[in-house]
Write an enzyme that holds these catalytic residues in place. Sequence first.
Site, PDB file in Angstrom:
ATOM      1  N   PRO A 261      -3.361   0.027  12.047  1.00 46.21           N
ATOM      2  CA  PRO A 261      -4.075  -1.007  12.806  1.00 46.21           C
ATOM      3  C   PRO A 261      -3.487  -1.293  14.184  1.00 46.21           C
ATOM      4  O   PRO A 261      -4.151  -1.923  15.017  1.00 46.21           O
ATOM      5  CB  PRO A 261      -3.967  -2.236  11.904  1.00 46.21           C
ATOM      6  CG  PRO A 261      -2.712  -2.024  11.119  1.00 46.21           C
ATOM      7  CD  PRO A 261      -2.688  -0.543  10.858  1.00 46.21           C
TER       8      PRO A 261
ATOM      9  N   HIS B 211      -7.751   9.445  -1.652  1.00 47.91           N
ATOM     10  CA  HIS B 211      -7.090   9.453  -0.348  1.00 47.91           C
ATOM     11  C   HIS B 211      -7.924  10.148   0.729  1.00 47.91           C
ATOM     12  O   HIS B 211      -8.010   9.678   1.867  1.00 47.91           O
ATOM     13  CB  HIS B 211      -5.722  10.139  -0.469  1.00 47.91           C
ATOM     14  CG  HIS B 211      -4.752   9.705   0.572  1.00 47.91           C
ATOM     15  ND1 HIS B 211      -3.397   9.664   0.357  1.00 47.91           N
ATOM     16  CD2 HIS B 211      -4.912   9.292   1.848  1.00 47.91           C
ATOM     17  CE1 HIS B 211      -2.773   9.239   1.443  1.00 47.91           C
ATOM     18  NE2 HIS B 211      -3.678   9.013   2.376  1.00 47.91           N
TER      19      HIS B 211
ATOM     20  N   GLN C 192     -10.772   2.729   3.293  1.00 45.45           N
ATOM     21  CA  GLN C 192      -9.617   2.585   4.185  1.00 45.45           C
ATOM     22  C   GLN C 192      -9.649   3.719   5.214  1.00 45.45           C
ATOM     23  O   GLN C 192      -9.562   4.897   4.858  1.00 45.45           O
ATOM     24  CB  GLN C 192      -8.314   2.638   3.375  1.00 45.45           C
ATOM     25  CG  GLN C 192      -7.072   2.386   4.202  1.00 45.45           C
ATOM     26  CD  GLN C 192      -5.800   2.537   3.393  1.00 45.45           C
ATOM     27  OE1 GLN C 192      -4.971   3.401   3.689  1.00 45.45           O
ATOM     28  NE2 GLN C 192      -5.622   1.708   2.369  1.00 45.45           N
TER      29      GLN C 192
ATOM     30  N   LYS D  88       2.616  -1.069   9.183  1.00 45.49           N
ATOM     31  CA  LYS D  88       3.899  -0.609   8.658  1.00 45.49           C
ATOM     32  C   LYS D  88       4.977  -0.855   9.712  1.00 45.49           C
ATOM     33  O   LYS D  88       4.722  -0.727  10.907  1.00 45.49           O
ATOM     34  CB  LYS D  88       3.818   0.878   8.338  1.00 45.49           C
ATOM     35  CG  LYS D  88       5.169   1.516   8.007  1.00 45.49           C
ATOM     36  CD  LYS D  88       5.236   2.919   8.547  1.00 45.49           C
ATOM     37  CE  LYS D  88       6.674   3.408   8.540  1.00 45.49           C
ATOM     38  NZ  LYS D  88       6.797   4.743   9.152  1.00 45.49           N
ATOM     39  N   SER D  89       6.154  -1.230   9.285  1.00 44.53           N
ATOM     40  CA  SER D  89       7.267  -1.364  10.209  1.00 44.53           C
ATOM     41  C   SER D  89       8.573  -1.141   9.463  1.00 44.53           C
ATOM     42  O   SER D  89       8.671  -1.402   8.258  1.00 44.53           O
ATOM     43  CB  SER D  89       7.278  -2.745  10.865  1.00 44.53           C
ATOM     44  OG  SER D  89       8.372  -2.855  11.755  1.00 44.53           O
TER      45      SER D  89
ATOM     46  N   ASN E 101     -10.855   7.398   4.130  1.00 45.84           N
ATOM     47  CA  ASN E 101     -11.249   8.488   5.022  1.00 45.84           C
ATOM     48  C   ASN E 101     -12.586   9.133   4.646  1.00 45.84           C
ATOM     49  O   ASN E 101     -12.798  10.322   4.902  1.00 45.84           O
ATOM     50  CB  ASN E 101     -10.141   9.554   5.075  1.00 45.84           C
ATOM     51  CG  ASN E 101      -8.819   8.978   5.529  1.00 45.84           C
ATOM     52  OD1 ASN E 101      -8.735   8.377   6.596  1.00 45.84           O
ATOM     53  ND2 ASN E 101      -7.788   9.111   4.699  1.00 45.84           N
TER      54      ASN E 101
ATOM     55  N   ASP F   2       0.834  -1.199   0.000  1.00 45.54           N
ATOM     56  CA  ASP F   2       0.000   0.000   0.000  1.00 45.54           C
ATOM     57  C   ASP F   2       0.869   1.249   0.000  1.00 45.54           C
ATOM     58  O   ASP F   2       1.721   1.429   0.871  1.00 45.54           O
ATOM     59  CB  ASP F   2      -0.892  -0.013   1.248  1.00 45.54           C
ATOM     60  CG  ASP F   2      -1.816   1.190   1.310  1.00 45.54           C
ATOM     61  OD1 ASP F   2      -2.990   1.050   0.933  1.00 45.54           O
ATOM     62  OD2 ASP F   2      -1.371   2.272   1.752  1.00 45.54           O
TER      63      ASP F   2
ATOM     64  N   LYS G  43      -3.023   5.735  -3.898  1.00 50.93           N
ATOM     65  CA  LYS G  43      -4.115   6.670  -3.616  1.00 50.93           C
ATOM     66  C   LYS G  43      -3.824   7.999  -4.300  1.00 50.93           C
ATOM     67  O   LYS G  43      -2.663   8.417  -4.385  1.00 50.93           O
ATOM     68  CB  LYS G  43      -4.266   6.895  -2.101  1.00 50.93           C
ATOM     69  CG  LYS G  43      -4.288   5.621  -1.286  1.00 50.93           C
ATOM     70  CD  LYS G  43      -4.326   5.909   0.204  1.00 50.93           C
ATOM     71  CE  LYS G  43      -3.953   4.684   0.995  1.00 50.93           C
ATOM     72  NZ  LYS G  43      -2.513   4.385   0.969  1.00 50.93           N
TER      73      LYS G  43
ATOM     74  N   TYR H 220       2.559  10.022  -0.207  1.00 49.68           N
ATOM     75  CA  TYR H 220       3.715   9.500   0.524  1.00 49.68           C
ATOM     76  C   TYR H 220       5.040   9.824  -0.158  1.00 49.68           C
ATOM     77  O   TYR H 220       6.103   9.650   0.444  1.00 49.68           O
ATOM     78  CB  TYR H 220       3.620   7.968   0.672  1.00 49.68           C
ATOM     79  CG  TYR H 220       2.394   7.464   1.383  1.00 49.68           C
ATOM     80  CD1 TYR H 220       1.535   8.315   2.074  1.00 49.68           C
ATOM     81  CD2 TYR H 220       2.080   6.109   1.358  1.00 49.68           C
ATOM     82  CE1 TYR H 220       0.404   7.829   2.720  1.00 49.68           C
ATOM     83  CE2 TYR H 220       0.948   5.613   2.003  1.00 49.68           C
ATOM     84  CZ  TYR H 220       0.112   6.478   2.671  1.00 49.68           C
ATOM     85  OH  TYR H 220      -1.002   5.988   3.298  1.00 49.68           O
TER      86      TYR H 220
ATOM     87  N   GLY I 130      -2.451   1.288  16.061  1.00 48.71           N
ATOM     88  CA  GLY I 130      -2.595   2.542  16.793  1.00 48.71           C
ATOM     89  C   GLY I 130      -1.279   3.251  17.032  1.00 48.71           C
ATOM     90  O   GLY I 130      -1.105   3.915  18.047  1.00 48.71           O
TER      91      GLY I 130
END
Length: 271
Positions: free
Chosen positions: A182, A104, A154, A223-224, A133, A43, A73, A48, A184
Amino acid sequence: METIKLNNGMEMPVLGFGTYLSDNTHIRKYVEQAIRVGYRLIDTAAYYHNEAAVGHSILKSGVPREEIFLTTKVMSDGYDATINAFNESLTKLAVEYCDLVLIHWPTNDSIGTYQALESFVESGKVRAIGLSNFNTMETDEILKVAKVKPVVNQIETHINLQHKKMHQFLRANDIVHQAWSPLGEGACLENTVVKELSSKYGKTPAQIMLRFLIQEQIVVIPKSTSLEHIKGNIDIFDFTLTIEDMNLLRLLDKKQSISGWPKSMDSELDY
């Protein structure tokens, strides 16, 4: 990897890799690592500023393009601006098509923006389109005029902000609820209930929260930037939370956003 069927018949992975706040300098490494350990939903977004790096990573991965579910997006406003914006995204991504393209944020001319995306579905440059959104009223405005039904909305969703009212609305309209942030942004990891379930199942708090959302039929895109966490976030398909434990997690909903949720969404929390 489990999948969920979209209203146009396509199958989408229930877990993907998010790339927000990851610049072109570093995102290549993270996306390549994610694809290597099994992620197939990637994604990104024009906003971004990393579409070129994401596209390069997909190409470099060696995984056939048709096996990657690529989402981007648009932030453009209106028909003509969106035609130009998405063509620019395609160029940056260096792909012939995107699997999913979302608006977006709602715009002054969301209908014109959406109609531009519909034209890309007709031309074959996009396989599915959706929203991000959008509240229920804004989503309904699109549904009233859409020739191509949105497949996804999303929105920010995690155990502190579960969006039960919106979730019911989306399910009633056969639109998939997809969660950004997801986990937080880490704000939920120290929750006592989550930590107790982590110990019970032998899984990390992050894995418990992601599994909860997936069992709620919510697609997640954590994300990480840590290889350990990238691997851990996808390692959630070997256990199932019990009904009792799902109910415990449902009670944790604080209707609390962690990142500037638009005022237009406040009404969505009145349930």
